[in-house]
Design an enzyme around this catalytic site. Sequence first.
Site, PDB file in Angstrom:
ATOM      1  N   GLU A 116     -35.530  63.530   6.983  1.00  0.00           N
ATOM      2  CA  GLU A 116     -34.351  62.909   7.598  1.00  0.00           C
ATOM      3  C   GLU A 116     -34.511  61.400   7.535  1.00  0.00           C
ATOM      4  O   GLU A 116     -35.620  60.884   7.396  1.00  0.00           O
ATOM      5  CB  GLU A 116     -34.171  63.383   9.047  1.00  0.00           C
ATOM      6  CG  GLU A 116     -35.308  62.986   9.958  1.00  0.00           C
ATOM      7  CD  GLU A 116     -35.335  63.767  11.280  1.00  0.00           C
ATOM      8  OE1 GLU A 116     -34.279  63.919  11.885  1.00  0.00           O
ATOM      9  OE2 GLU A 116     -36.430  64.196  11.673  1.00  0.00           O
ATOM     10  N   CYS A 411     -10.128  18.865   3.720  1.00  0.00           N
ATOM     11  CA  CYS A 411     -10.512  19.954   2.819  1.00  0.00           C
ATOM     12  C   CYS A 411     -11.383  19.386   1.692  1.00  0.00           C
ATOM     13  O   CYS A 411     -10.983  18.428   1.032  1.00  0.00           O
ATOM     14  CB  CYS A 411      -9.259  20.611   2.239  1.00  0.00           C
ATOM     15  SG  CYS A 411      -9.644  21.781   0.916  1.00  0.00           S
ATOM     16  N   CYS A 429      -7.907  24.697   5.804  1.00  0.00           N
ATOM     17  CA  CYS A 429      -7.258  23.664   5.005  1.00  0.00           C
ATOM     18  C   CYS A 429      -5.754  23.844   5.169  1.00  0.00           C
ATOM     19  O   CYS A 429      -5.248  24.957   5.088  1.00  0.00           O
ATOM     20  CB  CYS A 429      -7.665  23.845   3.537  1.00  0.00           C
ATOM     21  SG  CYS A 429      -6.529  23.075   2.369  1.00  0.00           S
TER      22      CYS A 429
HETATM   23  C1  9MJ Z   1     -36.331  58.096  13.677  1.00  0.00           C
HETATM   24  N1  9MJ Z   1     -36.582  56.910  14.208  1.00  0.00           N
HETATM   25  O1  9MJ Z   1     -35.313  58.306  13.049  1.00  0.00           O
HETATM   26  C2  9MJ Z   1     -38.962  60.238  14.638  1.00  0.00           C
HETATM   27  N2  9MJ Z   1     -37.287  59.149  13.892  1.00  0.00           N
HETATM   28  O2  9MJ Z   1     -40.693  61.770  15.352  1.00  0.00           O
HETATM   29  C3  9MJ Z   1     -37.240  60.412  13.398  1.00  0.00           C
HETATM   30  N3  9MJ Z   1     -38.376  59.054  14.674  1.00  0.00           N
HETATM   31  C4  9MJ Z   1     -40.164  60.559  15.375  1.00  0.00           C
HETATM   32  N4  9MJ Z   1     -38.282  61.088  13.858  1.00  0.00           N
HETATM   33  C5  9MJ Z   1     -41.814  61.741  16.135  1.00  0.00           C
HETATM   34  N5  9MJ Z   1     -36.267  60.869  12.571  1.00  0.00           N
HETATM   35  C6  9MJ Z   1     -41.950  60.494  16.637  1.00  0.00           C
HETATM   36  C7  9MJ Z   1     -40.900  59.732  16.165  1.00  0.00           C
END
Ligand code: 9MJ
Length: 671
Positions: A116, A411, A429
Amino acid sequence: MTIPQKVHDRVAELREEIDYHNYQYYVLDHPQIPDSEYDKLMRELQRFEREYPDLVTPESPTQRVGGKPLDGFDEVTHRVPMLSLDNAFSEEDMQEFDRRVRDRLKTTDTIQYTAEPKLDGLAINIRYEKGVLVQAATRGDGATGEDVTQNVRTISSVPLRLLGDDYPDVLEVRGEIYMPRAGFEAMNERARQAGEKTFANPRNAAAGSLRQLDSKITATRPLAMFCYGFGEISNGPLGDKQSVSMNKLTSWGLRISPELQVVEGAEGCIEYYRRMADRRESLDYDIDGVVFKVDNLDLQNELGFVSRAPRWAIAQKFPAQEEITKLLAIDVQVGRTGALTPVARLEPVNVAGVTVTNATLHNEDEIRRKDIRIGDTVIIRRAGDVIPQVVQVVLNKRGDDVEKFEMPTACPVCGSDVIRDEDEAVIRCSGGLYCPAQRKEAIKHFAARRALDIEGLGDKLVDQLVERELISTPADLFRLDVETVAGLERMGQKSAENLIDALKQSKKTTLSRFLFSLGIREVGEATAQALALYYGDIQTLESADTESLQEVPDVGPIVAEHIVTFFNQGHNLEVIRQLIDAGVEWESPKPKTEGEQPLVGKTVVLTGTLSRSRQEIKEELQALGAKVAGSVSSKTDFLVAGADAGSKLTKAEKLGVEVLDEAGLNELLSQ
Ligand code: 9MJ
C-alpha cells in the site's frame, strides 16, 4: 417531555441512512445521492434534535463538531504500542528484507505481502467500544500520545459509529490522517488571499489542524484518513491475514487505501513500487513511499519486533519532494490576466527526478511573510502537477549579502501602471491586451493542448509572432501564411507548412474546447464543459445573464460575473466572429457514442484480491463508460472476483450476476 415513538423511529432511520451515505461516499468513493439530498437528510435530523434535545447522542452524525475549546490535550497511554517502520531505500534493500524474512521463518517459499502507499501524514489510533468511537490519540513516542478525540470526530471519513453488527466489542484501528493535495492548495490559496500564514506542505497542514485546541477550526480543514493497522482487539485478530482483516474494516465503514493489494515475494514488491512511483504525481495526496507487510498474521507473530519496528514490515521510500537550493534572483512575470507573479530563479536542483530552476513566489505579501530575500538558501517543494514552490528560508544559512525584493510599480513588460484591488493580494498590469505579455499568454492559452490544440505552435514561436507584430489576437493566427512563418527564426519551409496545416486542423474543435480557449477568467476546462452542455451554442451563452449562468453546475456569482463581463467587451465578440469566419467550427455537444464507450450503462463491482489496484482498474472501467459500484445488487452487470472473494461473490451467485475472473476482466477492458 415524552418523545413520540414516531420521532424515535424517524431519527433512528435518518441516522442509519446518513451513516450509510457517508460509507458510500467516503469508503467506497461511490455516492448514491446528490449532496443536496444528503444535506436534506442532515437538516431533518438537526430539526428533530433541536426540538427533542434528549435524543442527541455523541455518535449522532450531527455531533461532529465538539463543544468548548480545550486548554490542552490529555495524555493517552497506548494499550498496544504504536510501532514505527524500518526503511528500504533501494531495490537491493527490499530484496534483503525479503531474504531476512524467509531466513527467520526458515522457508524458501514465496512470501505474500500486502502492499500500500505510505501516506505522509500523522499516525493515529482510534478506539471503538461496542461500535462507538470513544477515543482518538496521536502516536506520540509510540508509548503515549495525545488525546485528539474532539478533533478526529470532525473528520468526515472517520465513522462515529461502525456499520453492521459483527464488529468486536473493542476495536482499535490505526491509520494515517492526511490532507489531500487539492484541499491543501485551496486552503493555502485562501490564506494567501487573506494575508495569512500558509502551511509548508500537506503534512504540516494536517499536523497543525489536528493539534488545534478548538475543534471548530479543525472541522473547517479538509482532513481525511486511511486505516492500515490495528491496536487492541477483543477476541483476537479479525482474520488470518492482514489483507482479510483490512477488508473487514471497510464493511464497518472504515476507509482503507484503494491501492491496497497483495503481491508475491520481493519481485512483486518491486513491481508494485515501480508502479506506484509512476503514479505518485497523479495521486491526490502526498506519499513518501510504499509499505509492505507480511500478509499471513501467524508469520507476523513468528517474526515479532526489534526495538520499535516490526520485523514483518518495511517502508520503501521514494525520493524526497523537498530539497534545498539557492535563490539567485527574483523575476516578475505577467500572466494572461495581467497578474504580476514574482518567480524565483534557482540554482538548478533535482527534486524527485526533475531538475527545477524556477519556483513561484505567488505574490509580494507571501514574500514578506516568509521573509524571502535574493541570495537566500531556500527549501523548495515539487509535488503533483503543482508548480514548484518556495516553502521557507533556511535562516541560519543567510549571508550578509542578501537583498530585499520590491515589486515594480509599473508593468515590467509594457510600462502600464499596476493596480492592486483592495481585497486582492495580486497586483495586475492595467494594460490589458495592449500589453504584449498578456497578448502572448492569451494566444499560448488559445493554442494549448487542452484548448484548440495547435501542434507546433510553441511558446517561443508565439513570442516571436507577437514581438514582430505579425499577430495580436488568436484570430490573427488563421491569417498567417507559409511564407511569413518560414521567414521566422528557427523555422524552415517544412515546419512552416506543418504549422499552417496544424492551424487548419485545429479549426475542427468542440464547443467546450473553444470556450476554454477564450481564456475567460475562472473558466477552466470543467466549467467550459458545463457551459457547453448547458447552452449548446455560443450565441445563447453570449447573451446569458448572471442569473441564468448560475443555473449551470459549478458556476457561482463570481464566475458568472467574469463571463458576463467577457461577453460585454466588443473586442472579445469581434475576435469570436473572426474566428468563426476563419472557419473554426464544432458539432453540438453530445455524449460519447457507444463505439467510444462500449460499457455505457453497465455496472461493475470489484471484489477480492486482484493483481492490480482497484483504483487503477476502476479508472479504466470508467473510461469505457462503466459505472463501478461498491456493492452487488440486481442492477449489477458484472462482478469481477479476485482471490479470497467473500460475501459479494456469494450474493452475485445468488442473484445470477455474471462473475468474471481476471482474464474475463481483461477481455472486458480490451473491448
Ligand atoms: C502509512 N504511513 O501509510 C504503516 N503506513 O504500519 C502504512 N504506516 C505502519 N502502514 C506499521 N501504510 C507501522 C506503521
